[in-house]
Design a protein around this motif. Structure first.
Motif, PDB file in Angstrom:
ATOM      1  N   SER A 197       0.808  -1.216   0.000  1.00  0.00           N
ATOM      2  CA  SER A 197       0.000   0.000   0.000  1.00  0.00           C
ATOM      3  C   SER A 197       0.842   1.266   0.000  1.00  0.00           C
ATOM      4  N   ALA A 198       2.147   1.130   0.283  1.00  0.00           N
ATOM      5  CA  ALA A 198       3.009   2.312   0.225  1.00  0.00           C
ATOM      6  C   ALA A 198       3.028   2.925  -1.167  1.00  0.00           C
ATOM      7  N   VAL A 199       2.683   2.123  -2.150  1.00  0.00           N
ATOM      8  CA  VAL A 199       2.669   2.627  -3.524  1.00  0.00           C
ATOM      9  C   VAL A 199       1.699   3.799  -3.670  1.00  0.00           C
ATOM     10  N   LEU A 200       0.734   3.854  -2.788  1.00  0.00           N
ATOM     11  CA  LEU A 200      -0.285   4.899  -2.901  1.00  0.00           C
ATOM     12  C   LEU A 200       0.309   6.293  -2.739  1.00  0.00           C
ATOM     13  N   ASP A 201       1.400   6.390  -2.004  1.00  0.00           N
ATOM     14  CA  ASP A 201       2.018   7.704  -1.827  1.00  0.00           C
ATOM     15  C   ASP A 201       2.481   8.284  -3.151  1.00  0.00           C
ATOM     16  N   ARG A 202       2.726   7.405  -4.091  1.00  0.00           N
ATOM     17  CA  ARG A 202       3.258   7.880  -5.369  1.00  0.00           C
ATOM     18  C   ARG A 202       2.186   7.957  -6.443  1.00  0.00           C
ATOM     19  N   SER A 262      -7.161  -0.814   5.024  1.00  0.00           N
ATOM     20  CA  SER A 262      -6.640  -2.175   5.043  1.00  0.00           C
ATOM     21  C   SER A 262      -7.451  -3.069   5.953  1.00  0.00           C
ATOM     22  N   ALA A 263      -7.520  -4.309   5.560  1.00  0.00           N
ATOM     23  CA  ALA A 263      -8.101  -5.357   6.392  1.00  0.00           C
ATOM     24  C   ALA A 263      -7.727  -6.690   5.775  1.00  0.00           C
ATOM     25  N   ALA A 322      -5.371  -4.186   0.942  1.00  0.00           N
ATOM     26  CA  ALA A 322      -5.595  -2.747   1.017  1.00  0.00           C
ATOM     27  C   ALA A 322      -6.446  -2.311  -0.165  1.00  0.00           C
ATOM     28  N   ALA A 323      -7.549  -1.678   0.134  1.00  0.00           N
ATOM     29  CA  ALA A 323      -8.390  -1.143  -0.936  1.00  0.00           C
ATOM     30  C   ALA A 323      -7.910   0.257  -1.285  1.00  0.00           C
TER      31      ALA A 323
END
Lengths: 146, 249
Positions: B16-21, B30-31, B35-36
């Motif tokens: 989900s760290a990809v979302l920062d970019r 997340s669950a 991660a949605a």
């Protein structure tokens, strides 16, 4: 046009082609009623127009004639449709259709916030598209609006 | 409707760290190891630009990590609903599908044939077409003769284009795991290819060869990598993607 590295686009450039990618595609969660698709059932896109057979045949006949050396006086006798076909050709017809698709999308997407369902004004135009899968119905015409 | 969110896709929670970019105001919930990828739903009707944003987001995501694309317009009343009603109950299925798409992407190829070039290629050596063309040119010839010429030409052009497309497609078929013909008419032939991430460069090279062969006959548009929109059902129905052909010709 020179060949640069890789001529690969990250995504389709036109809206109609974008919709072709994302509409009716992707995971659909239907387990719970509160999670839903917003008005997507209203969206079936005439991304491309399949020209009716007669028009197509006339256009091909015209294409053959263009290749021939002989004068093409006969063309002058054909109706305006023929002139339009030979001048515009398939590409411009497609572009016209794409514009129509964009308009229909913006008109057809219903409110996410569930405002009202009154904007289903296009339902009568879509009746025959449902079961055609990804294909475009052959009997559709470009939407001419505004 | 401040809380309503659009769900664009699902990634592994570790990714989900990809979302920062990613472009735009996007975040994740997340669950269950998932991660949605979500964003606030606009307080208005969805429009075409929202579809573009949705795809841009997914394209930027799949470039870096595996992602399951959700249908455009998927909306949940709030973040908790995404966790409790999307991720948690579907965790097993989503995880399995995410695993299935982890190593592959979709590449799309559009062939737009040049009608005049196709006609020129088939008419010169075809006595039937020549005969019909002559007949359509005779004094007194009318619509019927023109239609006969046009129909004969259209049929041959379609056969010719199909044969060429099939021949050219060989370039990419050797690289792709699967292929599916998405659309085919006299103007456009659109094919989706399922390609392993580590073979994208091979696909690029194949397309360059294809371009060279098609020059003057067809324009080629090459798009990707996309999430595997066209293969979701294939990939998730069987745990091990079997070799099968989806060719429509």
């Amino acid at each position: 046009m020179t060949m640069s590295n890789v001529n690969r686009a990250p995504r389709p450039s036109g809206l109609a082609d974008v919709l072709d990618v994302v509409l009716d595609k992707g995971i659909v969660i239907d387990a719970y009623i509160r999670v839903s698709l917003v008005g997507i059932e209203l969206l079936t896109i005439d991304a491309r127009i399949v020209i009716a057979s007669v028009d197509t045949y006339l256009r091909f006949a015209e294409a053959v004639n263009r290749l021939d050396i002989q004068p093409q006086d006969q063309v002058a006798g054909l109706p305006g449709l023929m002139r339009e076909m030979s001048q515009g050709g398939a590409k411009s017809k497609t572009k016209g259709a794409l514009t129509g698709a964009k308009e229909s999308v913006q008109g057809a997407l219903s409110g996410l916030t569930g405002r009202d369902k009154d904007d289903e004004d296009e339902s009568d135009e879509r009746e025959d598209e449902r079961d055609n899968g990804r294909g475009v119905p052959a009997n559709r015409r470009p939407r001419q609006r505004g | 409707m401040a809380d309503v969110v659009l769900v664009h896709g699902v990634v592994r929670s570790g990714d989900s760290a990809v979302l920062d970019r990613l472009p735009g105001p996007v975040r994740s919930v997340s669950a269950a190891g998932l991660a949605a990828v979500i964003s606030d739903a606009p307080d208005r009707d969805l429009v075409g630009d929202d579809a573009v944003d949705h795809l841009d987001l997914l394209v930027a995501t799949v470039r870096e990590v595996p992602v399951l694309p959700f249908a455009f317009g998927t909306a949940a009343p709030d973040e908790a609903a995404v966790r409790e009603e999307v991720l948690a109950p579907e965790a097993d299925a989503l995880t399995r599908r995410l695993d299935a798409v982890a190593d592959v992407v979709e590449l799309r190829l559009d062939l737009a044939f040049d009608t005049d070039a196709s006609v020129a290629a088939i008419t010169s050596g075809d006595p039937d077409v020549q005969r019909l063309a002559d007949r359509a040119r005779l004094p007194g010839a009318g619509l019927a003769e023109r239609l006969a010429l046009g129909e004969a030409t259209a049929v041959r052009v379609a056969e010719h284009q199909e044969a060429m497309a099939e021949e050219w497609a060989g370039e990419l078929l050797g690289v792709a795991e699967q292929a599916v013909l998405l659309h085919s008419d006299e103007q456009l032939r659109r094919t989706a290819y399922l390609v392993r991430r580590d073979r994208i460069a091979d696909a690029d090279a194949a397309v360059e060869r294809l371009r060279a062969r098609a020059r003057g006959m067809a324009e080629i548009e090459y798009v990707g990598p996309l999430p595997v929109f066209s293969f979701l059902d294939d990939l998730s129905s069987s745990p091990e993607p079997e070799q099968r052909s989806n060719w429509g010709w």
